[in-house]
Design an enzyme around this catalytic site. Structure first.
Site: not given
Length: 293
Positions: A156, A234, A271
């Site tokens: 991320s 996600d 995620h």
């Protein structure tokens, strides 16, 4: 620089060390976890002989999240590389507003060197991660090849940090990969918020100096293949459009980047670290090849 060893934990025949130290870049105390594979613990190990993977974590994370949830250490021991897990921001800088939201300030250093006040005094995570920390750890662990045989990955915000760090430092990292990276941060809400505050809104050219989708356009260093995993379920990917890995893939293609950018969008995954831990073996193999293992 002196590290305090807060804890040492046996894991997968290796050892996870939880360290802290005073940073000159952030002017705060910083935590970092380091995993040493079994081969690095042998009495006859040579200085600079153990390859290293630098893992940059995402928003809100500490060094413990990836250490406890990624299972990267199993494969690090299998292939014989160490892992460095830095923190994601200064903590306790006591700047007004740094704890007001989860996606800015504490836990969200965004791997930049801030130029706008009041952030510029402490929020210098780019220099801390890529230079100060690695230099200091080379003294603490002389067996690690922190200067000449190191690769980088992240998740991320950390995936963006890994890509940006690779392109901004040609030759420093042997390879790069990412899990659900913020691939075009100058063009998404998270990036606009963090870049706008840390770097200022009056010079958006400064934002591009950290944006992988722009950095790849002028990159002249060695072109290793790049592995990216992205969960199709996600929400930050398909709904909020924070991640935009396709923008990066297209930019690399347009720029004639000589390595393969292997974007794998995988159905059913989100995620979280459930997603990350499902694909760490692929990333460990990717980096082991470039680290000569």
């Amino acid at each position: 620089m002196t590290f305090t060893v807060n804890q040492e934990i046996a894991q997968f025949q290796g050892k996870l060390a939880k360290l802290s130290h005073e940073s000159t870049s952030t002017k705060t105390k910083m935590d970092v976890n380091v995993f040493l594979p079994a081969v690095a613990l042998k009495s006859d190990v040579s200085n600079g002989s153990i390859p290293v993977l630098l893992y940059l974590s995402g928003l809100t994370c500490t060094p413990n999240n990836a250490s406890e949830k990624s299972f990267f250490q199993y494969f690090a021991n299998k292939y014989g590389f160490a892992i460095v897990f830095p923190d994601t921001s200064p903590r306790g800088a006591n700047i007004a507003g740094e704890d007001d939201s989860w996606d800015f300030g504490t836990g969200a250093g965004f791997y930049v060197d801030a130029t706008a006040k009041p952030w510029s005094e402490h929020y210098n995570m780019y220099s801390y991660v890529h230079f100060e920390l690695l230099d200091a750890l080379s003294t603490q662990y002389p067996q690690l090849a922190l200067k000449d045989n190191i690769s980088i990955t992240g998740h991320s915000m950390g995936g963006y940090g890994a890509l940006a760090g690779f392109f901004k430092n040609p030759g420093k990292y042997k390879s790069v990969s990412a899990f659900a990276p913020i691939s075009n941060p100058s063009n998404c809400p998270w990036g606009e918020k963090c870049f706008g505050n840390y770097l200022g809104t009056d010079n958006k050219d400064a934002w591009l100096e950290y944006d992988p989708t722009h950095l790849v356009k002028s990159y002249k260093g060695d072109a290793s293949d790049i592995l990216i995993h992205q969960g199709a379920q996600d929400g930050f990917y398909y709904k909020d459009h924070q991640l935009q890995p396709e923008n990066f893939v297209q930019a690399a293609k347009d720029a004639g980047y000589k390595g393969e950018v292997d974007l794998r969008v995988v159905d059913g995954y989100d995620h979280s670290y459930f997603f990350i831990s499902s694909f760490v073996e692929d990333h460990a193999k990717h980096h082991a090849k470039y680290l000569g293992l």
